[in-house]
Design a protein around this motif. Sequence first.
Motif, mmCIF file in Angstrom:
data_model
loop_
_atom_site.group_PDB
_atom_site.id
_atom_site.type_symbol
_atom_site.label_atom_id
_atom_site.label_comp_id
_atom_site.label_asym_id
_atom_site.label_seq_id
_atom_site.Cartn_x
_atom_site.Cartn_y
_atom_site.Cartn_z
ATOM 1 N N ASN A 161 0.829 -1.209 0.000
ATOM 2 C CA ASN A 161 0.000 0.000 0.000
ATOM 3 C C ASN A 161 0.861 1.256 0.000
ATOM 4 O O ASN A 161 0.549 2.230 -0.691
ATOM 5 C CB ASN A 161 -0.929 0.015 1.222
ATOM 6 C CG ASN A 161 -2.104 -0.924 1.070
ATOM 7 O OD1 ASN A 161 -2.478 -1.281 -0.038
ATOM 8 N ND2 ASN A 161 -2.690 -1.337 2.178
ATOM 9 N N ILE A 162 1.937 1.234 0.766
ATOM 10 C CA ILE A 162 2.845 2.383 0.779
ATOM 11 C C ILE A 162 3.491 2.569 -0.585
ATOM 12 O O ILE A 162 3.746 3.693 -1.035
ATOM 13 C CB ILE A 162 3.930 2.196 1.866
ATOM 14 C CG1 ILE A 162 3.296 2.217 3.268
ATOM 15 C CG2 ILE A 162 4.986 3.288 1.768
ATOM 16 C CD1 ILE A 162 2.662 3.529 3.651
ATOM 17 N N GLY A 163 3.751 1.460 -1.285
ATOM 18 C CA GLY A 163 4.371 1.535 -2.599
ATOM 19 C C GLY A 163 3.522 2.236 -3.641
ATOM 20 O O GLY A 163 4.042 2.694 -4.665
ATOM 21 N N SER A 164 2.233 2.323 -3.409
ATOM 22 C CA SER A 164 1.341 3.058 -4.322
ATOM 23 C C SER A 164 0.685 4.228 -3.592
ATOM 24 O O SER A 164 -0.454 4.589 -3.869
ATOM 25 C CB SER A 164 0.272 2.115 -4.886
ATOM 26 O OG SER A 164 -0.478 1.520 -3.838
ATOM 27 N N PHE A 165 1.438 4.805 -2.651
ATOM 28 C CA PHE A 165 0.884 5.819 -1.753
ATOM 29 C C PHE A 165 0.371 7.045 -2.501
ATOM 30 O O PHE A 165 -0.698 7.572 -2.199
ATOM 31 C CB PHE A 165 1.959 6.237 -0.739
ATOM 32 C CG PHE A 165 1.431 7.010 0.423
ATOM 33 C CD1 PHE A 165 0.600 6.410 1.351
ATOM 34 C CD2 PHE A 165 1.764 8.341 0.596
ATOM 35 C CE1 PHE A 165 0.102 7.128 2.433
ATOM 36 C CE2 PHE A 165 1.272 9.059 1.668
ATOM 37 C CZ PHE A 165 0.445 8.447 2.591
ATOM 38 N N LEU A 166 1.131 7.515 -3.491
ATOM 39 C CA LEU A 166 0.731 8.716 -4.225
ATOM 40 C C LEU A 166 -0.129 8.407 -5.439
ATOM 41 O O LEU A 166 -0.574 9.332 -6.122
ATOM 42 C CB LEU A 166 1.975 9.503 -4.674
ATOM 43 C CG LEU A 166 2.839 10.100 -3.558
ATOM 44 C CD1 LEU A 166 3.956 10.944 -4.153
ATOM 45 C CD2 LEU A 166 2.007 10.936 -2.601
ATOM 46 N N SER A 167 -0.337 7.132 -5.709
ATOM 47 C CA SER A 167 -1.189 6.753 -6.845
ATOM 48 C C SER A 167 -2.618 6.572 -6.368
ATOM 49 O O SER A 167 -3.165 5.464 -6.350
ATOM 50 C CB SER A 167 -0.659 5.466 -7.498
ATOM 51 O OG SER A 167 0.675 5.639 -7.915
#
Length: 307
Positions: A231-237
């Motif tokens: 989830n953090i890996g797509s935080f800004l998406s």
Amino acid sequence: MNQAVRRSRISTVLKKWQLYLFLTPAVLYFIVFHYLPMYGIQIAFKKFRPVDGIMGSPWVGFEHFERFFQSYYFWDLLWNTLSISLYELAVGFPLPILLALVFNEIKDGLFKRGVQTVTYAPHFISVVVMAGVVMTFLSPTTGIVNHILTFLGFPATDFLGEPGWFKTIFVMSGVWQNTGWGTIIYLAALSAVDPHLHEAAVMDGASRVKRVWHINIPTIIPTMTILLILNIGSFLSVGFEKILLLQNALNMESSDVISTFVYRSGLVDAQYSFSTAVGLFNSIVNVILLVSVNGIVRRINNSNSLW
């Protein structure tokens, strides 16, 4: 030695060729749709003109990045993106865990299966339909929510027309749609709990709450950690499609995020190089967050990290 290792690997592939053949479509998908398009990233550093092509367009370096960082809307876009992502993570991440723990404590039966079906079903509704449902429910004139409010004596509210309501509407509609589906992986992890642990805990006088806290939750911590890292890996998406569908001129100040800005700049205004630069910045930040959080988890407990 290298030849021996190479021969051993080739032998392994030949012995298990069916598995590698089964894996081939997924590998081809990522190569064709994710890796080959990365060739076009270079237009973020060029003044791209379709007539000249990618290689023929003049090089401008970091000009587009500087333009974005120095723009008056940079901090607004960043704040909206971060605030929606944090809100979604704070509310949407723990709820599937809690719901899975509750489902795990309910005995199998018609009630449990019925509740699970009701909570899973919204996941299969498309984003377009979900946005239409939200707009219909929250309509200031015909929406059921405003009908209930006026019946109770409160004034009708144009929820999607007020910037202060947008983030809550976006996050709560996502919770409604995805929480039930998110419980599946946690229920699968909970199924691995050894029943003898609960039997021993009951013999020692542990209550149900203590058994959940000391047996069930530690069992699903590795799963929770992996999903948190992802989830953090797509935080800004942030969910681009639903934001774009719910967005309007009245709530733009709180709904405009980096992904919608990239869409508007690139496809609507045809600023291909500029929008690519903004999208690349977004992806780089996501990668940095992913690597950083994974590194922190690896330092705490190496077995729970992605790599």
